[in-house]
Scaffold this active site. Structure first.
Site, PDB file in Angstrom:
ATOM      1  N   HIS A 234       0.648  -1.222  -0.060  1.00 58.54           N
ATOM      2  CA  HIS A 234      -0.011   0.336  -0.163  1.00 58.54           C
ATOM      3  C   HIS A 234       0.672   1.618   0.301  1.00 58.54           C
ATOM      4  CE1 HIS A 234      -3.305  -2.665   1.577  1.00 58.54           C
ATOM      5  NE2 HIS A 234      -3.382  -2.628   0.454  1.00 58.54           N
ATOM      6  N   GLU A 237       1.211   3.873   3.278  1.00 63.08           N
ATOM      7  CA  GLU A 237       1.927   3.030   3.871  1.00 63.08           C
ATOM      8  C   GLU A 237       3.441   3.248   4.799  1.00 63.08           C
ATOM      9  OE1 GLU A 237       0.226  -1.001   4.277  1.00 63.08           O
ATOM     10  OE2 GLU A 237      -1.650   0.324   5.008  1.00 63.08           O
ATOM     11  N   GLU A 354       2.325  -4.895  11.710  1.00 66.93           N
ATOM     12  CA  GLU A 354       1.610  -3.959  11.771  1.00 66.93           C
ATOM     13  C   GLU A 354       2.004  -2.800  11.774  1.00 66.93           C
ATOM     14  OE1 GLU A 354      -2.275  -4.734  12.377  1.00 66.93           O
ATOM     15  OE2 GLU A 354      -2.556  -5.268   9.901  1.00 66.93           O
TER      16      GLU A 354
END
Length: 442
Positions: A234, A237, A354
């Site tokens: 992505h 990010e 994450e």
């Protein structure tokens, strides 16, 4: 200008309405001068000039509200109007002590860390180090004036007339920056580092693959563990790229732990899965509007060439494919972790690391500690260290060598075979560090 705020009661979703009120936004502003309506005289200091026509830039429209307030529209991801989150633009021709309010009026996400204390980042030509704006100057709310979209408003005071100021959603990490970094690694001629072009994106940008391992060691390649890392599926990010660089920096270093890991593990790293999206300033999608992390099941060699190349390599390296089950969450169908967890054999483990756009909590701390570029990379170095514990190699550290190794939550499972990991943005993790830099006036 008075604005109404509404309390949000909606559940969190990745994207909001299809248009967000900017139906005609297809490109970035290019040295756009914003003067009061009807003004025809010479350009004056304080008539702001906005620009986003640069790598990873994003700003689609600017509306003049008053001398002190401007509505700014995020340009949606290319070929996909649903995603409007990332912004990155410059402002120049400012007047010293000029105070402004910028309203980012068309966010597509309902929930945002801006409501929890996160703030945009800013730098200028005389202060090139990114800094976060004071959270007290940032507001996030739903606004009926803009089709009930979510608005992030922030106040700022320009203090140097000759400076060009740059504002961004988070610290940018561009495709060009990655290419410079990888080229610098190549110039070091490290015997345990190999860089190769795994493929090309739709717009013919490099898909790089790094292999880090010691070919002259105590273990043969057949006995070595294999770790496959991917990052930046992505494009918005950007913290993932800083963490990934931290991982690479540690693995190619002369640290005793890095040397042991290179002896016993083969690391395959794809630092940027979506180079077109990064270059274009998208938040979630590729050039053609695809969320690549939903197309692992059947990636197209022409529509998703980078994903197709990585999947082919992983399948080739996997000697015994089986149809095991990872989880049955339909929302995650097509994601890398879900698909590869089912594709690979039962000695392979798939993880997603994450990392927050904003910050992390310390033990006993009352408020989050904001991340900096340096702390993201330090986190990456610490992630790399954890593979020593993951593969139970700690006994190889000699007594006279520093150990200083900390386990990371989420990596505590002991693996005996291959590990496939991706780096994304979400939850908070990290460690504290103070930055010293000349600050902006507020």
């Amino acid at each position: 200008m008075e604005r109404k705020m509404e309390e949000n009661t909606d559940r969190d979703v990745e994207a909001g309405s299809e248009t967000g009120g900017e139906d005609a936004l297809v490109g970035n502003v290019n040295k756009l001068t914003v003067s009061p309506p009807g003004y025809t005289g010479a350009l004056r200091k304080g008539h702001l000039i906005f620009d986003a026509c640069f790598e990873s830039g994003n700003l689609g429209r600017v509306d003049y509200i008053s001398d002190f307030e401007f509505d700014l529209f995020i340009r949606p991801d290319t070929c996909n109007p649903r995603f409007r989150v990332w912004f990155n633009f410059t402002v120049e021709n400012v007047r010293e002590t000029q105070r402004v309010i910028f309203n980012m009026v068309n966010f597509s996400k309902t929930k945002s860390l801006y409501r929890d204390g996160m703030s945009p980042v800013v730098k200028s030509t005389s202060r090139p180090k990114w800094q976060r704006l004071p959270p007290k100057n940032v507001y996030y709310y739903r606004c009926p004036d803009h089709r009930r979209n979510y608005v992030m408003s922030f106040a700022f005071c320009f203090d140097r007339e000759d400076d060009v100021y740059q504002f961004a959603y988070c610290y940018p990490y561009t495709y060009t920056r990655l290419q410079h970094y990888l080229a610098s690694l190549e110039r070091r001629n490290l015997p345990y580092l190999q860089r190769e072009q795994l493929g090309l994106s739709v717009q013919q940008r490099r898909l790089d693959l790094l292999t880090i391992t010691n070919s002259e060691n105590v273990s043969s390649d057949r006995e070595k563990k294999l770790v496959f890392l991917t990052s930046r599926v992505h494009p918005g990010e950007s913290p993932a790229s800083f963490v990934c660089q931290g991982v690479i920096d540690f693995l190619v270093s002369q640290h005793p732990v890095a040397q042991i890991l290179r002896d016993h593990v083969i690391f395959k790293i794809v630092p940027m899965l979506n180079p077109d999206g990064v270059y274009l300033g998208n938040y979630r999608c590729s050039l053609m509007g695809f969320d690549l992390n939903r197309h692992w099941q059947d990636p197209s060699p022409w529509a998703h060439p980078t994903l197709h190349a990585v999947k082919q390599l992983i399948v080739q390296m996997n000697q015994d494919p089986s149809n095991t089950s990872f989880n049955r969450d339909k929302v995650k169908a097509g994601t890398g972790r879900r698909f590869l967890g089912g594709l690979l054999d039962d000695t392979s483990y798939c993880y997603t690391l994450e990392v927050s756009f904003y910050g992390y909590m310390t033990a006993g701390g009352a408020a989050p500690v904001p991340y900096s570029e340096e702390i993201y990379m330090k986190l990456g170095r610490n992630v790399a260290r954890t593979f020593l514990d993951y593969y139970k190699l700690s006994n190889l550290i000699k007594d006279n060598r520093p150990t200083n190794i900390h386990s990371t939550d989420g990596m505590s499972h002991t693996g005996k075979g291959k590990s496939v990991s991706s780096i994304g943005v979400g939850r908070d993790t990290g460690d504290k560090k103070k930055d010293k830099n000349q600050s902006f006036g507020h």
